[in-house]
Design a protein around this motif. Structure first.
Motif, PDB file in Angstrom:
ATOM      1  N   ALA A  39     -18.820 -15.148 -32.809  1.00  0.00           N
ATOM      2  CA  ALA A  39     -18.812 -16.319 -32.014  1.00  0.00           C
ATOM      3  C   ALA A  39     -17.378 -16.928 -31.477  1.00  0.00           C
ATOM      4  CB  ALA A  39     -19.875 -17.462 -32.646  1.00  0.00           C
ATOM      5  N   ALA A  40     -16.551 -17.112 -32.237  1.00  0.00           N
ATOM      6  CA  ALA A  40     -15.171 -17.323 -32.114  1.00  0.00           C
ATOM      7  C   ALA A  40     -14.535 -16.371 -31.317  1.00  0.00           C
ATOM      8  CB  ALA A  40     -14.412 -17.712 -33.375  1.00  0.00           C
ATOM      9  N   ILE A  41     -14.663 -15.040 -31.482  1.00  0.00           N
ATOM     10  CA  ILE A  41     -13.862 -14.059 -30.722  1.00  0.00           C
ATOM     11  C   ILE A  41     -14.797 -14.027 -29.425  1.00  0.00           C
ATOM     12  CG2 ILE A  41     -14.025 -11.589 -30.353  1.00  0.00           C
ATOM     13  CD1 ILE A  41     -13.582 -11.537 -33.579  1.00  0.00           C
ATOM     14  N   PHE A  42     -16.077 -14.077 -29.242  1.00  0.00           N
ATOM     15  CA  PHE A  42     -16.569 -14.418 -28.046  1.00  0.00           C
ATOM     16  C   PHE A  42     -16.256 -15.180 -27.040  1.00  0.00           C
ATOM     17  CE2 PHE A  42     -20.401 -15.353 -25.325  1.00  0.00           C
ATOM     18  CZ  PHE A  42     -20.441 -14.260 -24.586  1.00  0.00           C
ATOM     19  N   GLY A  43     -16.051 -16.361 -27.870  1.00  0.00           N
ATOM     20  CA  GLY A  43     -15.600 -17.748 -26.983  1.00  0.00           C
ATOM     21  C   GLY A  43     -14.207 -17.582 -26.641  1.00  0.00           C
ATOM     22  N   THR A  44     -13.445 -16.908 -27.360  1.00  0.00           N
ATOM     23  CA  THR A  44     -11.984 -16.864 -26.887  1.00  0.00           C
ATOM     24  C   THR A  44     -11.909 -15.905 -25.647  1.00  0.00           C
ATOM     25  OG1 THR A  44     -11.310 -17.232 -29.142  1.00  0.00           O
ATOM     26  CG2 THR A  44      -9.716 -16.090 -27.637  1.00  0.00           C
ATOM     27  N   VAL A  45     -12.572 -14.582 -25.844  1.00  0.00           N
ATOM     28  CA  VAL A  45     -12.605 -13.881 -24.719  1.00  0.00           C
ATOM     29  C   VAL A  45     -13.349 -14.476 -23.207  1.00  0.00           C
ATOM     30  CG1 VAL A  45     -13.718 -11.609 -23.785  1.00  0.00           C
ATOM     31  CG2 VAL A  45     -12.665 -11.637 -26.334  1.00  0.00           C
ATOM     32  N   SER A  46     -14.301 -15.318 -23.649  1.00  0.00           N
ATOM     33  CA  SER A  46     -14.961 -15.945 -22.423  1.00  0.00           C
ATOM     34  C   SER A  46     -13.842 -16.993 -21.708  1.00  0.00           C
ATOM     35  CB  SER A  46     -16.080 -16.745 -22.861  1.00  0.00           C
ATOM     36  OG  SER A  46     -16.971 -15.783 -23.275  1.00  0.00           O
ATOM     37  N   ALA A  47     -13.180 -17.643 -22.782  1.00  0.00           N
ATOM     38  CA  ALA A  47     -12.008 -18.665 -22.210  1.00  0.00           C
ATOM     39  C   ALA A  47     -11.159 -17.949 -21.326  1.00  0.00           C
ATOM     40  CB  ALA A  47     -11.621 -19.405 -23.478  1.00  0.00           C
ATOM     41  N   VAL A  48     -10.779 -16.946 -21.813  1.00  0.00           N
ATOM     42  CA  VAL A  48      -9.661 -16.088 -21.006  1.00  0.00           C
ATOM     43  C   VAL A  48     -10.249 -15.604 -19.782  1.00  0.00           C
ATOM     44  CG1 VAL A  48      -8.134 -14.072 -21.037  1.00  0.00           C
ATOM     45  CG2 VAL A  48      -8.094 -15.341 -23.119  1.00  0.00           C
ATOM     46  N   ALA A  49     -11.343 -15.075 -19.699  1.00  0.00           N
ATOM     47  CA  ALA A  49     -12.012 -14.703 -18.735  1.00  0.00           C
ATOM     48  C   ALA A  49     -12.272 -15.699 -17.749  1.00  0.00           C
ATOM     49  CB  ALA A  49     -13.411 -13.887 -18.998  1.00  0.00           C
ATOM     50  N   ILE A  50     -12.703 -16.728 -17.927  1.00  0.00           N
ATOM     51  CA  ILE A  50     -12.713 -17.958 -17.085  1.00  0.00           C
ATOM     52  C   ILE A  50     -11.463 -18.462 -16.664  1.00  0.00           C
ATOM     53  CG2 ILE A  50     -13.295 -20.425 -16.961  1.00  0.00           C
ATOM     54  CD1 ILE A  50     -15.866 -19.803 -18.913  1.00  0.00           C
ATOM     55  N   GLY A  51     -10.457 -18.371 -17.506  1.00  0.00           N
ATOM     56  CA  GLY A  51      -9.203 -18.789 -16.943  1.00  0.00           C
ATOM     57  C   GLY A  51      -8.786 -17.670 -15.846  1.00  0.00           C
ATOM     58  N   VAL A  52      -8.829 -16.469 -16.055  1.00  0.00           N
ATOM     59  CA  VAL A  52      -8.307 -15.441 -15.144  1.00  0.00           C
ATOM     60  C   VAL A  52      -9.270 -15.806 -13.720  1.00  0.00           C
ATOM     61  CG1 VAL A  52      -8.459 -13.176 -14.715  1.00  0.00           C
ATOM     62  CG2 VAL A  52      -7.625 -13.919 -16.628  1.00  0.00           C
ATOM     63  N   LEU A  53     -10.552 -16.096 -13.885  1.00  0.00           N
ATOM     64  CA  LEU A  53     -11.401 -16.432 -12.555  1.00  0.00           C
ATOM     65  C   LEU A  53     -10.709 -17.550 -11.862  1.00  0.00           C
ATOM     66  CD1 LEU A  53     -15.122 -15.575 -14.015  1.00  0.00           C
ATOM     67  CD2 LEU A  53     -13.645 -13.978 -12.231  1.00  0.00           C
ATOM     68  N   ILE A  54     -10.408 -18.525 -12.501  1.00  0.00           N
ATOM     69  CA  ILE A  54     -10.122 -19.703 -11.936  1.00  0.00           C
ATOM     70  C   ILE A  54      -8.699 -19.606 -11.354  1.00  0.00           C
ATOM     71  CG2 ILE A  54      -9.635 -22.225 -12.247  1.00  0.00           C
ATOM     72  CD1 ILE A  54     -11.869 -22.174 -14.280  1.00  0.00           C
ATOM     73  N   TRP A  55      -7.661 -19.119 -12.345  1.00  0.00           N
ATOM     74  CA  TRP A  55      -6.209 -19.307 -11.904  1.00  0.00           C
ATOM     75  C   TRP A  55      -5.586 -17.897 -11.556  1.00  0.00           C
ATOM     76  CZ3 TRP A  55      -7.551 -22.454 -16.377  1.00  0.00           C
ATOM     77  CH2 TRP A  55      -7.609 -23.869 -16.050  1.00  0.00           C
ATOM     78  N   GLY A  56      -6.450 -16.754 -12.036  1.00  0.00           N
ATOM     79  CA  GLY A  56      -5.729 -15.630 -11.616  1.00  0.00           C
ATOM     80  C   GLY A  56      -5.149 -14.887 -12.664  1.00  0.00           C
ATOM     81  N   TYR A  57      -4.041 -14.566 -12.033  1.00  0.00           N
ATOM     82  CA  TYR A  57      -2.965 -13.702 -12.759  1.00  0.00           C
ATOM     83  C   TYR A  57      -2.076 -14.355 -13.952  1.00  0.00           C
ATOM     84  CZ  TYR A  57       0.062  -9.579 -13.508  1.00  0.00           C
ATOM     85  OH  TYR A  57       0.790  -8.435 -13.990  1.00  0.00           O
TER      86      TYR A  57
END
Length: 81
Positions: A39-57
């Motif tokens: 769950a921690a790994i999934f949460g970390t990957v999700s947080a990075v994906a959301i960050g990339v969607l919001i702020w990009g590169y």
């Protein structure tokens, strides 16, 4: 300089557990069932994906730099024993 005999070996773990939100999650990942680690790994990957969607590169670059720093710290801890 040496560590006193009554000082715990993992001082970073002791400090991390005292943080309000992160401490509870870290304790559950370390001391809880195996599912918490996934769950921690999934949460970390999700947080990075959301960050990339919001702020990009820049969010992707920041997460890569953070991962490189964490890997360096991990290698130093392995080297020190």
């Amino acid at each position: 300089m040496t560590i006193a005999p009554d000082t715990p070996r993992y001082i970073t773990r002791h400090v991390t557990y005292r943080l309000p939100i992160i401490g509870r999650m870290a304790r559950e990942v370390v001391e809880g069932p195996v599912d918490n680690a996934f769950a921690a790994i999934f949460g970390t990957v999700s947080a990075v994906a959301i960050g990339v969607l919001i702020w990009g590169y820049p969010a992707l670059i920041f997460s890569a730099l953070l991962a490189a720093a964490l890997m360096l710290v991990t290698l130093v801890r392995i080297t020190l024993g």
